[in-house]
Design a protein around this motif. Structure first.
Motif, PDB file in Angstrom:
ATOM      1  N   THR A  94       0.840  -1.194   0.000  1.00 41.50           N
ATOM      2  CA  THR A  94       0.000   0.000   0.000  1.00 41.50           C
ATOM      3  C   THR A  94       0.875   1.242   0.000  1.00 41.50           C
ATOM      4  O   THR A  94       1.841   1.334   0.777  1.00 41.50           O
ATOM      5  CB  THR A  94      -0.932   0.039   1.228  1.00 41.50           C
ATOM      6  OG1 THR A  94      -0.153   0.000   2.424  1.00 41.50           O
ATOM      7  CG2 THR A  94      -1.920  -1.120   1.208  1.00 41.50           C
ATOM      8  N   ARG A 221      -6.252   2.145  11.931  1.00 37.84           N
ATOM      9  CA  ARG A 221      -6.277   1.537  10.605  1.00 37.84           C
ATOM     10  C   ARG A 221      -6.016   0.042  10.712  1.00 37.84           C
ATOM     11  O   ARG A 221      -5.028  -0.386  11.308  1.00 37.84           O
ATOM     12  CB  ARG A 221      -5.220   2.204   9.718  1.00 37.84           C
ATOM     13  CG  ARG A 221      -5.466   2.068   8.230  1.00 37.84           C
ATOM     14  CD  ARG A 221      -4.495   2.940   7.457  1.00 37.84           C
ATOM     15  NE  ARG A 221      -3.122   2.578   7.714  1.00 37.84           N
ATOM     16  CZ  ARG A 221      -2.473   1.616   7.071  1.00 37.84           C
ATOM     17  NH1 ARG A 221      -3.066   0.934   6.103  1.00 37.84           N
ATOM     18  NH2 ARG A 221      -1.213   1.334   7.368  1.00 37.84           N
ATOM     19  N   VAL A 223      -5.822  -3.528   8.348  1.00 41.18           N
ATOM     20  CA  VAL A 223      -5.769  -4.124   7.012  1.00 41.18           C
ATOM     21  C   VAL A 223      -5.610  -5.633   7.174  1.00 41.18           C
ATOM     22  O   VAL A 223      -4.750  -6.099   7.935  1.00 41.18           O
ATOM     23  CB  VAL A 223      -4.604  -3.561   6.175  1.00 41.18           C
ATOM     24  CG1 VAL A 223      -4.735  -4.015   4.723  1.00 41.18           C
ATOM     25  CG2 VAL A 223      -4.546  -2.044   6.250  1.00 41.18           C
ATOM     26  N   PRO A 290     -10.307  -4.668   3.486  1.00 39.41           N
ATOM     27  CA  PRO A 290     -10.591  -3.728   4.564  1.00 39.41           C
ATOM     28  C   PRO A 290     -11.543  -4.289   5.610  1.00 39.41           C
ATOM     29  O   PRO A 290     -11.846  -3.601   6.585  1.00 39.41           O
ATOM     30  CB  PRO A 290     -11.242  -2.564   3.818  1.00 39.41           C
ATOM     31  CG  PRO A 290     -11.952  -3.211   2.679  1.00 39.41           C
ATOM     32  CD  PRO A 290     -11.112  -4.402   2.284  1.00 39.41           C
ATOM     33  N   TYR A 354     -11.948   0.618  -2.078  1.00 38.21           N
ATOM     34  CA  TYR A 354     -11.905   0.255  -0.666  1.00 38.21           C
ATOM     35  C   TYR A 354     -13.126  -0.597  -0.335  1.00 38.21           C
ATOM     36  O   TYR A 354     -14.050  -0.178   0.347  1.00 38.21           O
ATOM     37  CB  TYR A 354     -11.864   1.515   0.210  1.00 38.21           C
ATOM     38  CG  TYR A 354     -11.701   1.238   1.687  1.00 38.21           C
ATOM     39  CD1 TYR A 354     -10.537   0.668   2.185  1.00 38.21           C
ATOM     40  CD2 TYR A 354     -12.712   1.560   2.587  1.00 38.21           C
ATOM     41  CE1 TYR A 354     -10.389   0.422   3.541  1.00 38.21           C
ATOM     42  CE2 TYR A 354     -12.574   1.313   3.943  1.00 38.21           C
ATOM     43  CZ  TYR A 354     -11.415   0.743   4.414  1.00 38.21           C
ATOM     44  OH  TYR A 354     -11.268   0.496   5.752  1.00 38.21           O
ATOM     45  N   THR A 378     -11.591   5.140  -1.124  1.00 36.30           N
ATOM     46  CA  THR A 378     -10.932   5.852  -0.045  1.00 36.30           C
ATOM     47  C   THR A 378      -9.761   6.623  -0.632  1.00 36.30           C
ATOM     48  O   THR A 378      -9.563   6.666  -1.838  1.00 36.30           O
ATOM     49  CB  THR A 378     -10.475   4.873   1.062  1.00 36.30           C
ATOM     50  OG1 THR A 378     -10.056   5.615   2.202  1.00 36.30           O
ATOM     51  CG2 THR A 378      -9.343   3.983   0.592  1.00 36.30           C
ATOM     52  N   TYR A 426      -8.755   4.675   4.580  1.00 36.17           N
ATOM     53  CA  TYR A 426      -8.857   3.439   5.357  1.00 36.17           C
ATOM     54  C   TYR A 426      -9.682   3.636   6.631  1.00 36.17           C
ATOM     55  O   TYR A 426      -9.237   3.317   7.738  1.00 36.17           O
ATOM     56  CB  TYR A 426      -7.460   2.907   5.699  1.00 36.17           C
ATOM     57  CG  TYR A 426      -6.837   2.084   4.596  1.00 36.17           C
ATOM     58  CD1 TYR A 426      -6.817   0.700   4.662  1.00 36.17           C
ATOM     59  CD2 TYR A 426      -6.280   2.693   3.477  1.00 36.17           C
ATOM     60  CE1 TYR A 426      -6.256  -0.066   3.649  1.00 36.17           C
ATOM     61  CE2 TYR A 426      -5.710   1.954   2.450  1.00 36.17           C
ATOM     62  CZ  TYR A 426      -5.703   0.566   2.539  1.00 36.17           C
ATOM     63  OH  TYR A 426      -5.151  -0.187   1.539  1.00 36.17           O
TER      64      TYR A 426
END
Length: 763
Positions: A94, A221, A223, A290, A354, A378, A426
């Motif tokens: 990312t 955040r 992931v 996500p 996202y 996003t 995010y």
């Protein structure tokens, strides 16, 4: 719209055989290396248009804090990569494109050979860790594809991607000590201090899943990932670099570092061991989500079920070809095509998808939601991108832009703060920069007829956002008609930007016949007058008692009431009312002279003392092209009756601020805003005030462009006799009829037709 690209796009001869007319291979003109040196902050790795995965090399691992103080060098690594570096740490999934702030860099992978090393080492001593030296002579960066040789371990790394899955291909030497490292500590915002928690489950000898939570720029955040190997690993292990007394707890009952199937901690690094033959290729599929690790696994199996690297690379480049074909240009040289299509490439990176393939994503409330009827996006750098990027999308990517608007409305509905996004990514709001410019995006979409959603609810969200008195001095702005500098810093910038945003709300309300809202916000749109000091001729900070701040230097950027600019720049920021601004500043002649001085003055060195290592990139005189508040300024000459000055200065900026090569951008690309300015200006027009349906005419810098619109129409721009000397517009013809205006309406473009510029070397 149906795709026009053939199955194979890499050989130009294939096009002629597959189509009724040859189509150029536009991918060849995209140079992702542009902007990777100095200030551009772009990355060279592999992604697809608006993809969730940005798989790219990282060249250093700086901490945001160094010895308890801000480390200024971290600014260099907003995209993880700097062209001048000599080593690569690994490949993470990312990345921001062109931002002025760092974050992301999730899930770094690095292949190595020999004795196992689980620390990255340092740039001056690469052999002390798993990083490797590399050479640009062995590096290839294309749209959707990246390749580099890792010199220290004699491994060739290749990367490509789908929307949600990164695909790695590593060609190893013969060794019984080949490793693939998964660094779960690595991040671009802060290498080792912002990991909240990591969980990993080794499902079998070729599949690993888990998630990572970070507290970086985005405070909460999370992931999720699913990682699959083309070859079973023979052994795996991990190391936890956190305080074991605090973080390991009861796990110390087991040997978690050796073949243990579940791992959890703050600072984990994993490794996977292989035996490899000479030139054996090991592939890694790495999917993101996500919402959940199950979602990541679904994304992996849906988007990338096989292991054919070349096929995935080809599909990625076909996707880019399809998007690049939206604008077909004719130019005199290859450099012009490379600048144009690389800019188009950079505009089509952000915002990013996202949601999982089933529509699931985590919202601002940290709950899982499902996008119904739209793609959720996003990465909204709105202080930058409201100016040109989203207006560009309303022209060439209207469906995607409408989905982005719905994504912002979902953001509004998921937060208890009753705010549309400011700078979000995010499922986090970063509150970066000034204004509430999301209202400008929504207004621009509504005014231009690209709003397939409940427009009245959207207007209500805009009104609520602009009425939040707690936000950045808005309460003072509502009560006093300006933001007082002694109550809220950057007060002049805020006042001017709020006034523009309020004008945009008024235009949206007028379109929807909500005249009560219109009347309220058109009045607020005039509040820019309240920070104009007629005695100096500049916008100037006022205090809460109504007086102007006494200490005032219109050239200084520090403590003067402005952000990323000074009074010279921001005094020109009234895009919604240029005629009023010109009258306020003394009329057309004086205003034009002010603009001339902006471009020609020389700033003393003392005004650069706060820029650290940012240098004078992006600056022409006192015009700061690298900072967005100035982006509309050159087009203001049109309102002075001197459009030829717009034309010559537009061409000057294009020539001096955009080049091929790694240092080809004169400032942060800012999620595509710099590139969108280039594209609009190269085509010959620009959206001075998004929320209006008009574009200001400039000076096209290509011979011809054909824009294929989503409604099936085409709009052709032809610049007859244009060149480095022929920058002045002698005549305009719209659909064969002489056209005497210096603006063109959005509706005239989207209904299709032809705009001809007859260029000359005399104005």
């Amino acid at each position: 719209m149906k795709s026009k690209f053939p199955l194979i796009i890499l050989l130009p001869c294939s096009f002629a055989a597959a189509q009724t007319r040859p189509v150029d291979n536009l991918v060849q003109y995209v140079k992702p290396i542009i902007g990777t040196q100095r200030m551009g902050h772009t990355y060279p790795g592999a992604t697809v248009p608006f993809g969730m995965v940005q798989l790219s090399p990282d060249t250093d691992t700086l901490s945001y804090e160094q010895n308890g103080a801000y480390n200024k060098d971290v600014y260099k690594y907003c995209a993880g990569y700097q062209y001048d570096d000599k080593t690569i740490v690994g490949f993470s999934h990312t990345h921001f494109s062109g931002t002025g702030h760092s974050d992301l860099g999730d899930f770094l992978i690095m292949p190595t050979v020999g004795a196992l090393q689980l620390n990255p080492g340092t740039a001056d001593k690469p052999l002390s860790g798993y990083r490797s030296a590399f050479s640009h002579s062995n590096e290839v960066a294309e749209a959707g594809y990246y390749k580099v040789k890792l010199d220290d371990d004699h491994i060739t790394a290749e990367l490509t991607a789908t929307a949600r899955v990164g695909l790695h291909q590593y060609t190893f030497p013969a060794s019984d000590k080949s490793h693939i490292i998964l660094d779960l500590m690595h991040g671009i915002y802060n290498y080792d201090a912002k990991n909240v928690w990591t969980y990993v489950q080794v499902v079998n000898d070729s599949l690993v899943t888990g998630y990572r939570q970070t507290n970086g720029w985005g405070r909460t955040r999370t992931v999720y990932f699913a990682m699959s190997f083309s070859k079973p690993f023979k052994h795996y292990g991990s190391k936890d670099y956190s305080d074991k007394q605090v973080y390991r707890g009861f796990w110390r009952k087991f040997n978690q570092e050796d073949n243990f199937p579940e791992l959890a901690g703050k600072k984990l690094r994993m490794y996977f061991d292989f035996d490899t033959r000479q030139d054996e290729k090991i592939l890694v599929k790495f999917a993101l989500s996500p919402a959940s690790s199950a979602g990541a696994l679904l994304n992996l199996r849906t988007e990338l079920p096989g292991w054919d690297f070349e096929q995935v690379k080809q599909q990625a480049q076909q996707a880019w070809q399809h998007e690049l074909e939206k604008i077909m240009i004719t130019a005199k040289d290859t450099e012009a095509k490379e600048n144009f299509y690389t800019s188009l490439y950079h505009t089509f990176i952000n915002p990013t998808t996202y949601m999982d393939v089933d529509g699931n994503y985590k919202g601002l409330d940290q709950n899982v939601h499902k996008a119904e009827g739209f793609t959720n996006y996003t990465t909204f750098s709105l202080w930058d991108t409201y100016r040109a990027l989203h207006p560009f999308f309303n022209l060439v990517q209207p469906k995607r832009n409408a989905d982005m608007m719905q994504s912002m409305l979902a953001h509004f509905n998921q937060t208890a703060l009753h705010m549309l996004p400011v700078w979000s990514h995010y499922a986090n709001e970063n509150w970066c920069m000034t204004g509430y410019h999301s209202v400008s995006l929504l207004a621009d979409a509504v005014v231009k007829g690209n709003a397939p959603f409940d427009v009245n609810k959207a207007l209500d969200a805009c009104v609520t956002t602009a009425s939040n008195r707690w936000f950045e001095g808005v309460g003072y702005y509502i009560d006093k008609g300006y933001v007082p500098e002694d109550k809220s810093g950057a007060s002049v910038s805020k006042t001017l930007e709020y006034a523009y945003d309020d004008w945009a709300i008024a235009q949206m309300a007028k379109k929807l016949n909500r005249m009560d809202v219109y009347n309220t916000f058109i009045k607020r749109a005039g509040y820019y007058k309240n920070v104009f000091d007629a005695s100096t001729g500049f916008m100037r900070p006022r205090l809460s008692d109504g007086s102007f701040k006494k200490e005032f230097d219109p050239l200084d950027t520090e403590g003067q009431g402005f952000i990323e600019g000074n009074a010279w720049n921001y005094s020109l920021y009234v895009p919604q009312a240029p005629d009023s601004l010109i009258a306020m500043m003394g009329g057309r002649k004086r205003f034009a002279a002010h603009l001339d001085s902006l471009f020609t003055m020389e700033l003393p060195d003392k005004y650069f003392e706060h820029t650290e290592d940012i240098t004078r990139d992006g600056i022409i005189g006192n015009y700061v092209h690298g900072n967005e508040p100035s982006h509309h300024v050159v087009y203001l000459y049109n309102w002075t009756g001197m459009p030829w000055k717009t034309q010559e200065r537009v061409r000057m900026i294009l020539k001096h601020q955009y080049h091929t090569g790694p240092a080809g951008l004169g400032g942060n690309d800012d999620c595509g805003q710099m590139s969108a300015w280039y594209l609009f200006s190269t085509l010959g027009f620009y959206p001075v005030a998004p929320g209006s349906d008009e574009y200001a005419i400039g000076s096209p810098a290509i011979d011809k462009a054909v824009i294929t619109l989503e409604n099936g129409n085409t709009f052709t721009i032809e610049a007859q006799n244009q060149g480095d000397n022929n920058v002045y517009v002698k005549q305009l013809l719209l659909n064969g009829v002489p056209y005497n205006k210096y603006t063109i309406r959005h509706a005239d473009i989207v209904k299709g037709g032809k705009l001809v510029f007859v260029m000359s070397n005399k104005h």
